[in-house]
Scaffold this motif. Sequence first.
Motif, PDB file in Angstrom:
ATOM      1  N   ALA B 434       0.853  -1.206   0.000  1.00 46.57           N
ATOM      2  CA  ALA B 434       0.000   0.000   0.000  1.00 46.57           C
ATOM      3  C   ALA B 434       0.883   1.249   0.000  1.00 46.57           C
ATOM      4  CB  ALA B 434      -0.921  -0.009   1.218  1.00 46.57           C
ATOM      5  N   SER B 435       1.945   1.233   0.817  1.00 44.37           N
ATOM      6  CA  SER B 435       2.812   2.422   0.865  1.00 44.37           C
ATOM      7  C   SER B 435       3.570   2.582  -0.452  1.00 44.37           C
ATOM      8  CB  SER B 435       3.772   2.357   2.052  1.00 44.37           C
ATOM      9  OG  SER B 435       4.528   1.172   2.022  1.00 44.37           O
ATOM     10  N   ALA B 436       3.854   1.462  -1.126  1.00 47.05           N
ATOM     11  CA  ALA B 436       4.523   1.556  -2.430  1.00 47.05           C
ATOM     12  C   ALA B 436       3.597   2.202  -3.459  1.00 47.05           C
ATOM     13  CB  ALA B 436       4.950   0.174  -2.896  1.00 47.05           C
ATOM     14  N   THR B 437       2.305   1.887  -3.360  1.00 51.24           N
ATOM     15  CA  THR B 437       1.337   2.491  -4.292  1.00 51.24           C
ATOM     16  C   THR B 437       1.168   3.975  -3.987  1.00 51.24           C
ATOM     17  OG1 THR B 437       0.206   0.376  -4.240  1.00 51.24           O
ATOM     18  CG2 THR B 437      -0.969   2.194  -5.288  1.00 51.24           C
ATOM     19  N   LEU B 438       1.177   4.293  -2.694  1.00 53.31           N
ATOM     20  CA  LEU B 438       0.995   5.696  -2.295  1.00 53.31           C
ATOM     21  C   LEU B 438       2.066   6.594  -2.930  1.00 53.31           C
ATOM     22  CD1 LEU B 438      -0.641   7.633  -0.431  1.00 53.31           C
ATOM     23  CD2 LEU B 438       1.165   7.304   1.268  1.00 53.31           C
ATOM     24  N   VAL B 439       3.267   6.034  -3.095  1.00 56.68           N
ATOM     25  CA  VAL B 439       4.357   6.804  -3.711  1.00 56.68           C
ATOM     26  C   VAL B 439       3.880   7.410  -5.037  1.00 56.68           C
ATOM     27  CG1 VAL B 439       6.649   6.601  -4.752  1.00 56.68           C
ATOM     28  CG2 VAL B 439       6.155   5.412  -2.601  1.00 56.68           C
ATOM     29  N   ASN B 440       3.202   6.593  -5.849  1.00 55.38           N
ATOM     30  CA  ASN B 440       2.727   7.082  -7.150  1.00 55.38           C
ATOM     31  C   ASN B 440       1.588   8.080  -7.002  1.00 55.38           C
ATOM     32  OD1 ASN B 440       4.563   5.364  -8.282  1.00 55.38           O
ATOM     33  ND2 ASN B 440       3.078   3.763  -8.771  1.00 55.38           N
ATOM     34  N   LEU B 441       0.743   7.851  -5.998  1.00 54.64           N
ATOM     35  CA  LEU B 441      -0.409   8.754  -5.819  1.00 54.64           C
ATOM     36  C   LEU B 441       0.027  10.136  -5.335  1.00 54.64           C
ATOM     37  CD1 LEU B 441      -3.074   6.389  -4.152  1.00 54.64           C
ATOM     38  CD2 LEU B 441      -2.529   6.709  -6.554  1.00 54.64           C
ATOM     39  N   MET B 442       1.228  10.229  -4.756  1.00 53.54           N
ATOM     40  CA  MET B 442       1.689  11.502  -4.213  1.00 53.54           C
ATOM     41  C   MET B 442       2.584  12.265  -5.188  1.00 53.54           C
ATOM     42  SD  MET B 442       0.029  11.481  -1.516  1.00 53.54           S
ATOM     43  CE  MET B 442       0.544  13.022  -0.807  1.00 53.54           C
ATOM     44  N   LEU B 443       2.714  11.759  -6.411  1.00 53.28           N
ATOM     45  CA  LEU B 443       3.515  12.473  -7.415  1.00 53.28           C
ATOM     46  C   LEU B 443       2.882  13.827  -7.714  1.00 53.28           C
ATOM     47  CD1 LEU B 443       4.360   9.561  -9.849  1.00 53.28           C
ATOM     48  CD2 LEU B 443       6.043  11.058  -8.749  1.00 53.28           C
ATOM     49  N   ASN B 444       3.693  14.805  -8.115  1.00 54.02           N
ATOM     50  CA  ASN B 444       3.159  16.154  -8.310  1.00 54.02           C
ATOM     51  C   ASN B 444       2.077  16.221  -9.371  1.00 54.02           C
ATOM     52  OD1 ASN B 444       5.245  15.534 -10.103  1.00 54.02           O
ATOM     53  ND2 ASN B 444       5.536  17.686 -10.620  1.00 54.02           N
ATOM     54  N   LEU B 445       2.097  15.265 -10.328  1.00 54.10           N
ATOM     55  CA  LEU B 445       1.065  15.314 -11.377  1.00 54.10           C
ATOM     56  C   LEU B 445      -0.219  14.605 -10.941  1.00 54.10           C
ATOM     57  CD1 LEU B 445       1.196  12.206 -12.561  1.00 54.10           C
ATOM     58  CD2 LEU B 445       3.265  13.094 -13.633  1.00 54.10           C
ATOM     59  N   PRO B 447      -3.675  13.929  -9.457  1.00 51.14           N
ATOM     60  CA  PRO B 447      -4.771  14.805  -9.024  1.00 51.14           C
ATOM     61  C   PRO B 447      -5.285  14.456  -7.626  1.00 51.14           C
ATOM     62  CG  PRO B 447      -5.539  13.242 -10.672  1.00 51.14           C
ATOM     63  CD  PRO B 447      -4.075  13.000 -10.513  1.00 51.14           C
ATOM     64  N   VAL B 448      -4.855  13.316  -7.068  1.00 50.68           N
ATOM     65  CA  VAL B 448      -5.370  12.974  -5.729  1.00 50.68           C
ATOM     66  C   VAL B 448      -4.383  13.370  -4.621  1.00 50.68           C
ATOM     67  CG1 VAL B 448      -6.838  11.086  -6.539  1.00 50.68           C
ATOM     68  CG2 VAL B 448      -4.500  10.589  -5.811  1.00 50.68           C
ATOM     69  N   ARG B 449      -3.272  14.009  -5.006  1.00 48.94           N
ATOM     70  CA  ARG B 449      -2.289  14.368  -3.978  1.00 48.94           C
ATOM     71  C   ARG B 449      -2.890  15.334  -2.954  1.00 48.94           C
ATOM     72  NH1 ARG B 449       3.752  16.852  -4.956  1.00 48.94           N
ATOM     73  NH2 ARG B 449       2.631  18.697  -5.657  1.00 48.94           N
ATOM     74  N   MET B 450      -3.583  16.360  -3.443  1.00 44.57           N
ATOM     75  CA  MET B 450      -4.156  17.333  -2.509  1.00 44.57           C
ATOM     76  C   MET B 450      -5.216  16.674  -1.630  1.00 44.57           C
ATOM     77  SD  MET B 450      -2.280  19.791  -2.945  1.00 44.57           S
ATOM     78  CE  MET B 450      -2.988  20.971  -1.828  1.00 44.57           C
ATOM     79  N   GLU B 451      -6.000  15.788  -2.254  1.00 41.20           N
ATOM     80  CA  GLU B 451      -7.044  15.080  -1.494  1.00 41.20           C
ATOM     81  C   GLU B 451      -6.401  14.247  -0.374  1.00 41.20           C
ATOM     82  OE1 GLU B 451      -9.567  12.739  -4.059  1.00 41.20           O
ATOM     83  OE2 GLU B 451     -10.533  11.819  -2.308  1.00 41.20           O
ATOM     84  N   ALA B 452      -5.287  13.614  -0.714  1.00 38.35           N
ATOM     85  CA  ALA B 452      -4.577  12.797   0.278  1.00 38.35           C
ATOM     86  C   ALA B 452      -4.095  13.670   1.426  1.00 38.35           C
ATOM     87  CB  ALA B 452      -3.409  12.083  -0.376  1.00 38.35           C
ATOM     88  N   LEU B 453      -3.606  14.863   1.092  1.00 38.61           N
ATOM     89  CA  LEU B 453      -3.131  15.763   2.150  1.00 38.61           C
ATOM     90  C   LEU B 453      -4.287  16.170   3.055  1.00 38.61           C
ATOM     91  CD1 LEU B 453      -0.617  17.891   0.044  1.00 38.61           C
ATOM     92  CD2 LEU B 453      -0.047  16.443   1.991  1.00 38.61           C
ATOM     93  N   LYS B 454      -5.456  16.399   2.419  1.00 42.37           N
ATOM     94  CA  LYS B 454      -6.639  16.763   3.223  1.00 42.37           C
ATOM     95  C   LYS B 454      -7.063  15.606   4.116  1.00 42.37           C
ATOM     96  CE  LYS B 454      -8.526  20.014  -0.068  1.00 42.37           C
ATOM     97  NZ  LYS B 454      -9.252  19.948  -1.312  1.00 42.37           N
TER      98      LYS B 454
END
Lengths: 231, 678
Positions: B434-445, B447-454
């Motif tokens: 799961a943490s390995a997948t999160l790496v990709n979700l937190m890339l600057n491009l 669109p879910v990075r901001m949602e993840a931060l929220k």
Amino acid sequence: MTSASSSSKQTISLEEWECKMAEVPIAKSDLNQLIMNYLIIEGYKDAAEKFSEESGLQTQVDLGSIEERMQIRYAVQSGDIRLAIERVNDLNPDLLETDARLYFRLQQQHLIELIRQGRATEALEFAQEELAPHGAEHPELLRELERTMALLAFDRQDSPVAELLEFGQRQRTANELNAALLAAHSQPREPKLPALLQLLAWTQAQLDDKARYPRINSIVNPVLEEPADKT
Amino acid sequence: MISTQQHRQYIQQLQSPNPVEVYSALRTIKNTIIGSSIKKTLYFQLQIIPSVTSLLALDDTDVQIRVQATAIISSLAHKGEGAAKQLLDSGVLTPLINQIAPGSDPVLMEISERALNALLAYTSTKMGAEEHTGTMIPYLLSIVTEGKSIVSVYDMHSHARVELAVLILGKLCVTEPRQYTIADMGAISLLVPLLCQVYPRLQVATLRTLSALSYENSEICTALTNTGHNGKPFATILLDLARSHDPEIRLTACLCLSNLSRMRVTSAPLKEVQTVVVPALVKLMACENLDKIQVIRALGYLCHEEDEMQKAARDAGAIVDLIKLLADIESEQDGDFVDIEHNTKLTKAILLSLGTIVSTDDECRRKAVDCSILRHLVLAMGSKDSEIRAAACLCARYITRSASICRTHLPECGILKPILNLLSDRSEEVQVTASATLVNLMLNLSPVRMEALKEGVVDMLVKLLQSENVMIRRNALWSVRNTVTELDDDNMLKEILDKIKVERLYELAIGQDEPMTQEQAACIFRNIVNEGQSGINILFDTLGSERMISLIQQLLTAGDDKFILHGLYLFNNVAVRSPEHCDLIARCEILMQAVIGFLSSSSPELIIGAVWCISGVASHRVDGAGDNALPKYIDELNLHNVQSRLESLAADPRVSFEVHDRVKSCLDNFTTTSSAPS
């Protein structure tokens, strides 16, 4: 696929057909092999023995194994499933150990036999102690167990699963077991002759769309019949 | 029905001095336990093992009694690994092996082989048989040799003996030394001709054993490709069998061909593996009589890190078929007659194979997304089985490697929340994937990075940084690294770093942790300073100039190029983006010497990094002097002969174009007014 119209079909006469047929080489030894294959797979031990002598076929037939298989088949066909299981275990103890479905099929047949004999209490006990735990390990078999248990719930004439009590059910179980025994010993599950006859029927059906030709209309009496005239 | 009391009596009857009674009891027990797991358990409880093994241990035990006792051992071994281990520990191997010695009674030999085959079906028993292999292997090979003289297709028992001997040999191939032992005893030349006999079960057994013999062993794969039979090369025989009508022969031939392909044996038919084996495996997935799990795993193995195989699998319809299988399993999930255990294993195999197939090629990923893979992954992430959750995350990781998929499909597929939940899964394996997948979700491009931060991802990452599992710590740091990249929000950057703690990152970057976490921590520093003045200020204010300089110095003097590169770009980003802090590092003699030293590196990457650093320093002008301001650090740089060293590099025909171009741009700083690198 659409059928070609009657007028566009090519017509092949009996004479032409027979000439073409004569050009196809069939070795006597191949035919003998086919016959021997049929006798062995179907379990005609004595006939196979005799045929082997008369045809001079150099196949070392393991006649003992044919006899064993036929005894097992006979035991199933006569409803003595316990005996059949014992014989299978003597011949190949891995078979029912590794083929859960086949093991279930035999146990199911035994249950059917108990029900047929009116031994309902024994049948229930057997289902509970032997079949249910097996079903729990192989849930895909539970549906079939439920179906069999339905035999206890209805009179035979009203039963929606009455076919389980018919001789055909024993026959199906015996065939399945025979095929499994053959396959377990690297032998073809089915004799080759029926497959060749099926191929003949299929080929004629294909050809019917394209040509009028001398057909074999009965495999029991395989005579080439003249093609019908154009209509 | 037989009562437990009666079963107990059968056990007692085994001690009888009358061999007829013993035989009869054994036969009854055998017929009771075959096929029945419950009855096997009962007999284990009734202590059947010592009674039966003692019969086999006696020299004068009658053959018929031996046959029945051995059949019981064979049946008990089918109960499972624990049962087989118990049997092995009771010492049954020695009598069983003696019973397959040349000259033994054929019926006893066959049943003993069956027992050995059942006993050695499990990893622990295969390994545990080590001390017996010296006797067992020659006996088995001798049985295989006898198989050559079987002429009748109907000689069932002879075939069975050869087939079983071949299967046992395959089961013994669990380590590389065992593979070599069996091959060195002449197994290859005995086995290959068996492929050309027309006994399907023997062909399947031989293919299975050759597959085990050659698995991950390039030397044996090469030896196999140099053999053949009747003028037909081994690979051609395999390709013919891979086109057989018998699905099991097709599958096992494909397994052997996969081994040759994976080991990149030069004479292996690699193109045919793509055109024959991959499509064959895909078709075999639909075959009802085959073990689907094995087929799917074989496909995954073949495609692992093999771009061309993955594309071949896609073209053969593997992605569509695998996802359809997933959908079928989901739809029957609530049925009454479902084999849940099987479906769990199948689902896991599908997800892992799909993951492998989409791991490198974007078109494969797009195909999977078009078949709604994301919906299935989200569902699988909620599975009760941790291995399925882990496999779903792994597959999601590979799918989210695609920038275009991340941009277009992630927001609406609802994958973020399950991934965030799985970061605190009770299974460590799930946390890793799961943490390995999160790496990709937190890339600057993404669109879910901001949602993840929220959703509070930073707090979750802080927790993961304390994990004892190095992979989880590495993945968490990697996610932090992506989170702080191109954030464009100074307040948010400060907030994130307040939670992650710069001190912690510093300790991780220079401490004694594993190199993989150190590297990620170092890269975070590099990315933070790339964000501009505010990031640089946070770092220098928190750590102080001395420790920042010490960090850069440690990275530049690390033995590993990856760390040196992070050090160089950390230096460069500070130099370019903050004139104030540039002054600190440019005037640090040790740092400058280290940077300039890399101009003589043998690595073009390090030379380019060093040249960027020099450009970064050289581009600064004296404050307040406008466009015609004098260069600020050129004199200091030239004290180290930087200009002449750069000129030598520019004139050196051995350096790459890339180095050459970069050096030429850098030299502009020494001759004219030029801008700093972006």
